[in-house]
Design a protein around this motif. Sequence first.
Motif, PDB file in Angstrom:
ATOM      1  N   ILE A  58       0.820  -1.250  -0.162  1.00  0.00           N
ATOM      2  CA  ILE A  58       0.067  -0.097  -0.065  1.00  0.00           C
ATOM      3  C   ILE A  58       0.955   1.167   0.230  1.00  0.00           C
ATOM      4  O   ILE A  58       1.673   1.484   0.815  1.00  0.00           O
ATOM      5  N   ALA A  61       1.664   5.442   0.312  1.00  0.00           N
ATOM      6  CA  ALA A  61       1.233   6.852   0.849  1.00  0.00           C
ATOM      7  C   ALA A  61       2.535   7.518   0.483  1.00  0.00           C
ATOM      8  O   ALA A  61       3.625   7.255   0.507  1.00  0.00           O
ATOM      9  N   LYS A  98       0.694   9.493   6.477  1.00  0.00           N
ATOM     10  CA  LYS A  98      -0.618   8.671   5.818  1.00  0.00           C
ATOM     11  C   LYS A  98      -0.194   7.244   6.288  1.00  0.00           C
ATOM     12  O   LYS A  98      -1.132   6.282   6.489  1.00  0.00           O
ATOM     13  N   LYS A 146      -0.917   6.036   9.755  1.00  0.00           N
ATOM     14  CA  LYS A 146      -2.230   6.094  10.066  1.00  0.00           C
ATOM     15  C   LYS A 146      -2.870   4.555   9.217  1.00  0.00           C
ATOM     16  O   LYS A 146      -3.513   3.902  10.062  1.00  0.00           O
ATOM     17  N   ILE A 147      -2.488   4.181   8.103  1.00  0.00           N
ATOM     18  CA  ILE A 147      -3.005   2.982   7.380  1.00  0.00           C
ATOM     19  C   ILE A 147      -2.217   1.806   8.119  1.00  0.00           C
ATOM     20  O   ILE A 147      -2.842   0.996   8.566  1.00  0.00           O
ATOM     21  N   ALA A 203      -7.654  -1.737   3.121  1.00  0.00           N
ATOM     22  CA  ALA A 203      -6.993  -0.554   3.112  1.00  0.00           C
ATOM     23  C   ALA A 203      -6.236  -0.329   1.764  1.00  0.00           C
ATOM     24  O   ALA A 203      -6.248   0.710   1.321  1.00  0.00           O
ATOM     25  N   GLU A 250      -8.972   1.270  -0.369  1.00  0.00           N
ATOM     26  CA  GLU A 250      -9.277   2.815  -0.035  1.00  0.00           C
ATOM     27  C   GLU A 250      -8.108   3.747  -0.421  1.00  0.00           C
ATOM     28  O   GLU A 250      -8.445   4.907  -0.619  1.00  0.00           O
ATOM     29  N   ASN A 251      -6.953   3.392  -0.572  1.00  0.00           N
ATOM     30  CA  ASN A 251      -6.070   4.480  -0.543  1.00  0.00           C
ATOM     31  C   ASN A 251      -5.239   4.227  -2.068  1.00  0.00           C
ATOM     32  O   ASN A 251      -4.646   5.245  -2.428  1.00  0.00           O
ATOM     33  N   LYS A 286      -5.405   4.852  -6.004  1.00  0.00           N
ATOM     34  CA  LYS A 286      -6.007   5.447  -7.310  1.00  0.00           C
ATOM     35  C   LYS A 286      -5.793   4.487  -8.336  1.00  0.00           C
ATOM     36  O   LYS A 286      -6.907   4.522  -9.165  1.00  0.00           O
ATOM     37  N   LYS A 289      -6.152  -1.316  -6.670  1.00  0.00           N
ATOM     38  CA  LYS A 289      -7.279  -0.845  -5.989  1.00  0.00           C
ATOM     39  C   LYS A 289      -8.268  -2.227  -6.040  1.00  0.00           C
ATOM     40  O   LYS A 289      -8.465  -2.860  -4.857  1.00  0.00           O
TER      41      LYS A 289
END
Length: 549
Positions: free
Chosen positions: A140, A142, A147, A150-151, A165, A168-169, A171, A176
């Motif tokens: 994932i 960030a 960020k 937090k993830i 996760a 959600e993160n 694009k 995704k």
Amino acid sequence: MINLLLIYIAFVFSVNQTVCEKTTKNSPDTLAVVDKKIITTDFYKKLYQEKITRFGLQDNYDVRLQFLNNLLNDEILLREALNRNYDKTPDALNELNRIKIQKLLNRFVELEISPEINITEEYLKDLYIKLNTKILVRHIYADTKEKADKIYKQIISREKTFEEAARENFKNSELKNNGGLLGYIAIDETDPEFEKAAFSLKPGEVSQPVKTVYGYSIIRVDDIKRNPLITENEYLKSLPRLKAFARKRIYEDSLKQFARRLGDKLKIEFNEQALDRLYMSFNNSGQREVAEKSHDEIVLSSSIGKWKMNELLSELNSTPARQLKWIKSKENLRDFLKGLVNRKYIIDYAKNKKYDQSDVYKREVQYEFETYLISSITEDLKKNIVIPEDSLESYYNKNREYFKTKPRVRISVILVDNENSASKIKNELNAGTPFEELALKYSIQKATAVKGGDAGYFDIEDLDYLADTLWNSNSEQWLGPFRDDSKFLFVKITDKVEPKSIPFYELKEDIKNMLVEMKWLAEKNNIIESLKRNINIHVYKEKLLKVKI
């Protein structure tokens, strides 16, 4: 077929040229002369060794002669580039300046950092195992540490699954939808920090946020697949190339560590508001005008000086677009600017030590710039080559048998390190005991043992001396024990994947590039022959076999 041909082209017709100023045409070290330019045995040996090591080629007279001819051809193309004033264009002068800076940085590293590099036997063996390992990875992304943290907390606290996760993160629609799945990766295929973290994880483990060139990644390993056929003999045969690869990796890691230490030493501090304005100016022309109006504003301070907004804007404008692409956040920009300060310190230090006055430095700059000139004229000459669209499909249809996927097998393995265990396993297999049960009970290769011996899919060519035996075996048939060194291996075929034709549209660009290269090779020879007529060339072929490799 395409890859092999391009590797052959890259070796035989690669861009290289050498100059030696400390010899004469009559010197025993003179291997060839192109007008007043001399190719020496020492320079030839250095470049030739690099090539045969890189491409794993067998040294013989024919390969040596072809490589020498290639050097001569490069010298002839270089003369033509100089005749056309390629060395005086604005792009060439910018490139020369870049080369001078880069070579000065390289000299600093070679003289101040490289001597510290030490390659241990333990490091080499660990690297060899990793080179024979692939791991199934999810991640994932960030752009900031905040960020990423937090993830990571959401995943560790089980507030969200890794896949949730990722959805959600990301694009990117593919990442995704597949939960951040990157697939199987191998050594040297990803960012070094990403690789280091990923290869340290066990299946199911999740890493803390890892800082990479692009931002931050949270990584999960889902599977580990190791080649079960790696042996001591194979390790010993690979040592020369393995050592070269290891040195490159340690060198790069040492350089990063030095950069971090230097950054701390230089006490770099930022004016955060000014840094915000500089970052905002990246993709916003209106904000760029704001930044330009603040041209005297101090953006960063260090122990070697302060940098104003206009100075940094100038640096960014002169930086190649490919280097700016990875600046996707304010934090990326901060790292980039720290790099500029580090670079200034190193250049000033190197010039003070007169590293730029050495013969080695001057020769390396000349070599690199001449390589650039040869590449430039080569690319210009290639532009005249046109391959008709129908020729591409025609070539594909005539050579369909070569354009197929590689045959693959899925195997399960049991690996033991003594003959008594091997004999016991063989008897139990003959008695009908399930292979999976014995793998879990006896195999010393724990990563596969916990999965009933399943090692996953392999290209048949990667299975070395067992390739033909395994491919010709029936599914669910077990074979062994195969002995190598002090270990004993049992293998069971669980699935076979036959070669399939690769569609033309997937290969079109590769075929086009290959045909351009093939046509260029023929035309290049004609061009070289026409240019040779006005050049005095003498080659001492009898000296080739005396060069000790």
